[in-house]
Design an enzyme around this catalytic site. Structure first.
Site, short mmCIF file in Angstrom:
data_model
loop_
_atom_site.label_atom_id
_atom_site.label_comp_id
_atom_site.label_asym_id
_atom_site.label_seq_id
_atom_site.Cartn_x
_atom_site.Cartn_y
_atom_site.Cartn_z
N CYS A 110 0.95 -1.36 -0.07
CA CYS A 110 0.30 0.28 -0.30
C CYS A 110 0.74 1.11 -0.47
CB CYS A 110 -1.00 0.17 1.02
SG CYS A 110 -2.12 1.17 1.68
N HIS A 152 -9.12 -3.22 -2.08
CA HIS A 152 -7.91 -3.22 -1.53
C HIS A 152 -8.08 -1.06 -1.58
CE1 HIS A 152 -3.94 -2.05 -0.68
NE2 HIS A 152 -3.70 -0.73 -0.68
N GLU A 153 -8.74 -0.53 -1.82
CA GLU A 153 -9.65 0.78 -2.69
C GLU A 153 -10.90 1.08 -2.24
OE1 GLU A 153 -6.67 2.76 -3.96
OE2 GLU A 153 -5.48 1.46 -4.76
N HIS A 156 -10.17 1.30 1.37
CA HIS A 156 -10.07 2.51 2.13
C HIS A 156 -10.76 3.63 2.70
CE1 HIS A 156 -5.63 2.61 2.37
NE2 HIS A 156 -5.07 2.03 0.87
#
Length: 197
Positions: A110, A152-153, A156
């Site tokens: 990351c 993953h995004e 966030h």
């Protein structure tokens, strides 16, 4: 213009980002932000960047997995990860509406946890509903590495980092990943480090 990528410990990375309104999406400054995020992601380089990573608590992410990023990866690993190039695109207010297959384990890094990596379990395929940069609804069907990037995004945007999902005993520096683990199947890595106590 390249933006500063904030690092773990910054509060914005742990807060749920707010959805964007149609008016905000159509504003000229928003289009500039998208371009700045794209430049920042490419400069890093990375395959995705969420707005909280540049200090903005809004539900916006950009994604692009260029073919040139894959030249350092063996054909065997590319096939194992089901990794193919992904053209640049924008996700606004994204939601994962379905997920299948998994958990699939691979090392993940990351830009907001610079220099470190760990094995992270993710779903093999996801369907994401979101808005594009013009505010139009779209559905994305993704599998393999692309599905991993999207998960993953989107994490966030909910204040979640990969370290919240990782197999903690695989946590390593990128340097040591390259020295000791990068050519091994992930199942071997998990076997060697053993289960958490």
């Amino acid at each position: 213009m390249r933006l500063k990528i904030v690092q773990a410990g910054e509060e914005v990375l742990r807060r749920r980002a707010r959805p964007l309104t149609p008016e905000e999406i159509l504003h000229s400054e928003f289009r500039e932000l998208i371009e700045h995020m794209r430049e920042t992601m490419q400069d890093a380089p990375g395959v995705g960047l969420a707005a909280p990573q540049v200090g903005l608590p809004i539900q916006l992410a950009v994604v692009e997995d260029l073919e040139q990023y894959q030249t350092q990866v063996s054909p065997q690993l590319l096939a194992e990860r089901e990794r193919k190039p992904v053209l640049f695109h924008v996700l606004i207010n994204p939601k994962i509406v379905s997920s299948t297959g998994g958990p699939v384990n691979f090392f993940e890094g990351c830009l907001s946890i610079a220099g470190l990596s760990a094995v992270v379990p993710r779903y093999a395929a996801v369907r994401v509903e979101c808005l594009d940069e013009n505010g139009a609804s779209k559905t994305i069907e993704a599998f393999g590495w692309y599905a991993r990037i999207l998960q993953h995004e989107i994490d966030h945007l909910h204040g979640t980092l990969y370290i919240d999902r990782m197999h903690s005993r695989t946590f390593t520096t990128v340097e040591n990943l390259s020295r000791f683990w990068k050519d091994l199947p992930v199942s071997d890595v998990l076997g060697r480090v053993g289960p958490a106590d």
